[in-house]
Design a protein around this motif. Sequence first.
Motif, PDB file in Angstrom:
ATOM      1  N   ILE A  18      82.444 -24.238 -91.142  1.00 26.84           N
ATOM      2  CA  ILE A  18      82.425 -24.887 -89.835  1.00 26.84           C
ATOM      3  C   ILE A  18      81.183 -25.757 -89.659  1.00 26.84           C
ATOM      4  O   ILE A  18      81.263 -26.878 -89.132  1.00 26.84           O
ATOM      5  CB  ILE A  18      82.529 -23.835 -88.720  1.00 26.84           C
ATOM      6  N   GLY A  19      80.029 -25.280 -90.107  1.00 29.52           N
ATOM      7  CA  GLY A  19      78.814 -26.065 -89.952  1.00 29.52           C
ATOM      8  C   GLY A  19      78.886 -27.396 -90.666  1.00 29.52           C
ATOM      9  O   GLY A  19      78.560 -28.445 -90.102  1.00 29.52           O
ATOM     10  N   LYS A  20      79.322 -27.369 -91.921  1.00 29.44           N
ATOM     11  CA  LYS A  20      79.435 -28.600 -92.703  1.00 29.44           C
ATOM     12  C   LYS A  20      80.507 -29.516 -92.125  1.00 29.44           C
ATOM     13  O   LYS A  20      80.327 -30.741 -92.050  1.00 29.44           O
ATOM     14  CB  LYS A  20      79.768 -28.246 -94.150  1.00 29.44           C
ATOM     15  N   LEU A  21      81.629 -28.925 -91.717  1.00 31.38           N
ATOM     16  CA  LEU A  21      82.720 -29.709 -91.154  1.00 31.38           C
ATOM     17  C   LEU A  21      82.313 -30.360 -89.837  1.00 31.38           C
ATOM     18  O   LEU A  21      82.602 -31.542 -89.584  1.00 31.38           O
ATOM     19  CB  LEU A  21      83.942 -28.814 -90.939  1.00 31.38           C
ATOM     20  N   MET A  22      81.623 -29.606 -88.987  1.00 30.96           N
ATOM     21  CA  MET A  22      81.159 -30.158 -87.716  1.00 30.96           C
ATOM     22  C   MET A  22      80.228 -31.343 -87.941  1.00 30.96           C
ATOM     23  O   MET A  22      80.337 -32.373 -87.269  1.00 30.96           O
ATOM     24  CB  MET A  22      80.434 -29.079 -86.909  1.00 30.96           C
ATOM     25  N   ALA A  23      79.322 -31.193 -88.902  1.00 31.96           N
ATOM     26  CA  ALA A  23      78.376 -32.275 -89.167  1.00 31.96           C
ATOM     27  C   ALA A  23      79.104 -33.530 -89.649  1.00 31.96           C
ATOM     28  O   ALA A  23      78.845 -34.643 -89.172  1.00 31.96           O
ATOM     29  CB  ALA A  23      77.347 -31.824 -90.198  1.00 31.96           C
ATOM     30  N   SER A  24      80.029 -33.359 -90.582  1.00 38.05           N
ATOM     31  CA  SER A  24      80.709 -34.524 -91.149  1.00 38.05           C
ATOM     32  C   SER A  24      81.644 -35.192 -90.151  1.00 38.05           C
ATOM     33  O   SER A  24      81.817 -36.413 -90.181  1.00 38.05           O
ATOM     34  CB  SER A  24      81.499 -34.105 -92.397  1.00 38.05           C
ATOM     35  N   MET A  25      82.234 -34.411 -89.247  1.00 35.83           N
ATOM     36  CA  MET A  25      83.200 -34.959 -88.290  1.00 35.83           C
ATOM     37  C   MET A  25      82.559 -35.453 -87.007  1.00 35.83           C
ATOM     38  O   MET A  25      83.020 -36.427 -86.404  1.00 35.83           O
ATOM     39  CB  MET A  25      84.258 -33.894 -87.952  1.00 35.83           C
ATOM     40  N   THR A  26      81.496 -34.779 -86.555  1.00 33.20           N
ATOM     41  CA  THR A  26      80.959 -35.124 -85.239  1.00 33.20           C
ATOM     42  C   THR A  26      79.806 -36.123 -85.273  1.00 33.20           C
ATOM     43  O   THR A  26      79.668 -36.928 -84.355  1.00 33.20           O
ATOM     44  CB  THR A  26      80.494 -33.863 -84.485  1.00 33.20           C
ATOM     45  N   LEU A  27      78.964 -36.078 -86.303  1.00 35.48           N
ATOM     46  CA  LEU A  27      77.817 -36.979 -86.317  1.00 35.48           C
ATOM     47  C   LEU A  27      78.219 -38.450 -86.293  1.00 35.48           C
ATOM     48  O   LEU A  27      77.666 -39.232 -85.506  1.00 35.48           O
ATOM     49  CB  LEU A  27      76.920 -36.680 -87.526  1.00 35.48           C
ATOM     50  N   SER A 169      90.383 -37.385 -90.418  1.00 36.59           N
ATOM     51  CA  SER A 169      89.146 -36.907 -91.032  1.00 36.59           C
ATOM     52  C   SER A 169      88.397 -38.065 -91.685  1.00 36.59           C
ATOM     53  O   SER A 169      87.845 -37.945 -92.770  1.00 36.59           O
ATOM     54  CB  SER A 169      89.429 -35.817 -92.077  1.00 36.59           C
ATOM     55  N   ARG A 170      88.359 -39.214 -90.954  1.00 37.71           N
ATOM     56  CA  ARG A 170      87.629 -40.395 -91.419  1.00 37.71           C
ATOM     57  C   ARG A 170      86.644 -40.868 -90.348  1.00 37.71           C
ATOM     58  O   ARG A 170      86.677 -42.031 -89.915  1.00 37.71           O
ATOM     59  CB  ARG A 170      88.614 -41.528 -91.750  1.00 37.71           C
ATOM     60  N   PRO A 171      85.756 -39.997 -89.871  1.00 39.10           N
ATOM     61  CA  PRO A 171      84.852 -40.388 -88.794  1.00 39.10           C
ATOM     62  C   PRO A 171      83.883 -41.497 -89.179  1.00 39.10           C
ATOM     63  O   PRO A 171      83.441 -42.277 -88.333  1.00 39.10           O
ATOM     64  CB  PRO A 171      84.104 -39.091 -88.469  1.00 39.10           C
ATOM     65  N   GLY A 172      83.536 -41.581 -90.469  1.00 37.78           N
ATOM     66  CA  GLY A 172      82.629 -42.635 -90.905  1.00 37.78           C
ATOM     67  C   GLY A 172      83.233 -44.010 -90.726  1.00 37.78           C
ATOM     68  O   GLY A 172      82.566 -44.962 -90.297  1.00 37.78           O
ATOM     69  N   VAL A 173      84.514 -44.139 -91.050  1.00 38.27           N
ATOM     70  CA  VAL A 173      85.218 -45.412 -90.863  1.00 38.27           C
ATOM     71  C   VAL A 173      85.295 -45.748 -89.380  1.00 38.27           C
ATOM     72  O   VAL A 173      85.114 -46.895 -88.972  1.00 38.27           O
ATOM     73  CB  VAL A 173      86.631 -45.343 -91.481  1.00 38.27           C
ATOM     74  N   ALA A 174      85.571 -44.732 -88.568  1.00 38.65           N
ATOM     75  CA  ALA A 174      85.644 -44.940 -87.122  1.00 38.65           C
ATOM     76  C   ALA A 174      84.302 -45.392 -86.566  1.00 38.65           C
ATOM     77  O   ALA A 174      84.226 -46.257 -85.682  1.00 38.65           O
ATOM     78  CB  ALA A 174      86.109 -43.659 -86.427  1.00 38.65           C
ATOM     79  N   MET A 175      83.223 -44.802 -87.079  1.00 32.35           N
ATOM     80  CA  MET A 175      81.904 -45.181 -86.604  1.00 32.35           C
ATOM     81  C   MET A 175      81.604 -46.645 -86.924  1.00 32.35           C
ATOM     82  O   MET A 175      81.011 -47.371 -86.125  1.00 32.35           O
ATOM     83  CB  MET A 175      80.844 -44.292 -87.245  1.00 32.35           C
ATOM     84  N   LEU A 176      82.023 -47.107 -88.096  1.00 29.13           N
ATOM     85  CA  LEU A 176      81.770 -48.496 -88.475  1.00 29.13           C
ATOM     86  C   LEU A 176      82.423 -49.477 -87.523  1.00 29.13           C
ATOM     87  O   LEU A 176      81.878 -50.544 -87.245  1.00 29.13           O
ATOM     88  CB  LEU A 176      82.265 -48.739 -89.904  1.00 29.13           C
ATOM     89  N   SER A 177      83.586 -49.114 -87.003  1.00 33.57           N
ATOM     90  CA  SER A 177      84.273 -50.018 -86.072  1.00 33.57           C
ATOM     91  C   SER A 177      83.441 -50.248 -84.823  1.00 33.57           C
ATOM     92  O   SER A 177      83.370 -51.353 -84.291  1.00 33.57           O
ATOM     93  CB  SER A 177      85.653 -49.459 -85.701  1.00 33.57           C
ATOM     94  N   VAL A 178      82.808 -49.190 -84.355  1.00 29.10           N
ATOM     95  CA  VAL A 178      81.956 -49.305 -83.176  1.00 29.10           C
ATOM     96  C   VAL A 178      80.638 -49.978 -83.529  1.00 29.10           C
ATOM     97  O   VAL A 178      80.114 -50.801 -82.773  1.00 29.10           O
ATOM     98  CB  VAL A 178      81.708 -47.914 -82.562  1.00 29.10           C
ATOM     99  N   LEU A 179      80.098 -49.630 -84.692  1.00 30.78           N
ATOM    100  CA  LEU A 179      78.811 -50.183 -85.120  1.00 30.78           C
ATOM    101  C   LEU A 179      78.883 -51.702 -85.247  1.00 30.78           C
ATOM    102  O   LEU A 179      77.962 -52.414 -84.820  1.00 30.78           O
ATOM    103  CB  LEU A 179      78.403 -49.555 -86.450  1.00 30.78           C
TER     104      LEU A 179
END
Length: 460
Positions: A18-27, A169-179
């Motif tokens: 859960i800790g690793k998953l939370m970090a990768s998904m929420t950060l 499970s692609r939060p990094g891609v989602a973040m780039l759209s906003v960035l």
Amino acid sequence: MSTAKTMTREERMATESIGKLMASMTLPSILAQIINILYSIIDRIYIGHMEGVGANALTGVGVTFCITVFISAFSGFVNSGAAPLAAIWLGKQDRDHAEKILGNSVSFLVICTVALMAVFYAFQRPLLYQFGASDATIDYAVDYLTIYLVGTLFVELALGLNAFIICQSRPGVAMLSVLIGAVANIILDPIFIFGLGMGVKGAAVATVISQALSAAWVTGFLLSNKSTLKIRRKFLRLERGILVSIFSLGISPFIMRATESFISIVLNHGLQAYGGDLHVGALTIMQSVMQLFAAPIAGFTQGMTPIVSYNYGAGNFERVKQLYRWMIGLCFGFMLVSTATTMLFPEFYAGFFTNETALVELVGKVMPIFMAGMLVFGLQNGIQPTFLALGQAKVSLFIAVLRKIILLIPLAIILPHFFGVMGVYYAEPVSDIISATTASVLFLINIRKILSAESLAKIQ
């Protein structure tokens, strides 16, 4: 991308620590939300420091908040209603149904855009007067809103569809759209506002261009082979059953966001009637600070929601319990600490938005009162998305209606009759405390029943 790789990425939500998953998904989601809120925050900071007219310009743009928030509320049907529903169906291993939800969401957003643009272009000036503008601020409000409305479609697509990237499970891609959009806005704001001398109009132009870049990134990804949930022409046709499911789950976040608009109207109107432009300007600053602290919470819960939904859809109830405990606890702790700083150092925050002494002093006086309820509101920030992630639309809707429609709006109208302009400020903490307490009680009463096979079977 192979099916094996696709399943591995999604099944991480059920198997990874859960800790690793939370970090990768929420950060990435937290960063995306913080970056996204910079659209309006940066606009207001630059506008508030325009030489000679900053205070009035800031107040005028602040009045448009009522309309821009209402527009973004329709994306809530999709990013907080449709996307968690798609995640549940992914957990059930039914990808076609999840893609039908995505396709219907795209069509819904396009239809909403056409309707919203037509209405607000036709009635913007009289509406802005009703929403708290004065003769001294109306032109700034109209200048900003007229251009902002051009980008309505970009706003809806960028805000609405990005959550479908997260639920893969692609939060990094989602973040780039906003960035992409936010960085463009930060660069373009000073160029258009000061360099080209466009003032408030320049801020709106920068925002429209930036949102267009974000929307292009999101839709481009969802049309590409890199996306495991794709926009497909055959699923763009609206289906009544799917729309009903989206609306039933999305109505709560829609009401939460739409009533933010109505609340701003009531608050602005009361502050204008009992206090004048200075108080409306103070509200603009306080709402901006509130948004700044709400953004990390929104990003955190947005990243957690698909994890909770996936595990709920898969029947992993023990894992769901661990997840919602983390979500509620972290939301409460963050809001407690961040709110305390605004109450202790209100003038520090006001200084970011204006140099006008009278406005800074007023914010210093009223912000500790206005923000007090946020000390406990983190409980509701964690509980409400938990209900949404578990498909509990009715309870989530009630919580949204309680705080804003049943409590805050009536209190903001009634209390000024007894306390003058300060009554408007008192309404916020009273409604926040009552609503957060009620949400906590409802959660404790209902959660055990929700986490059962019988409850899961009712999700359509």
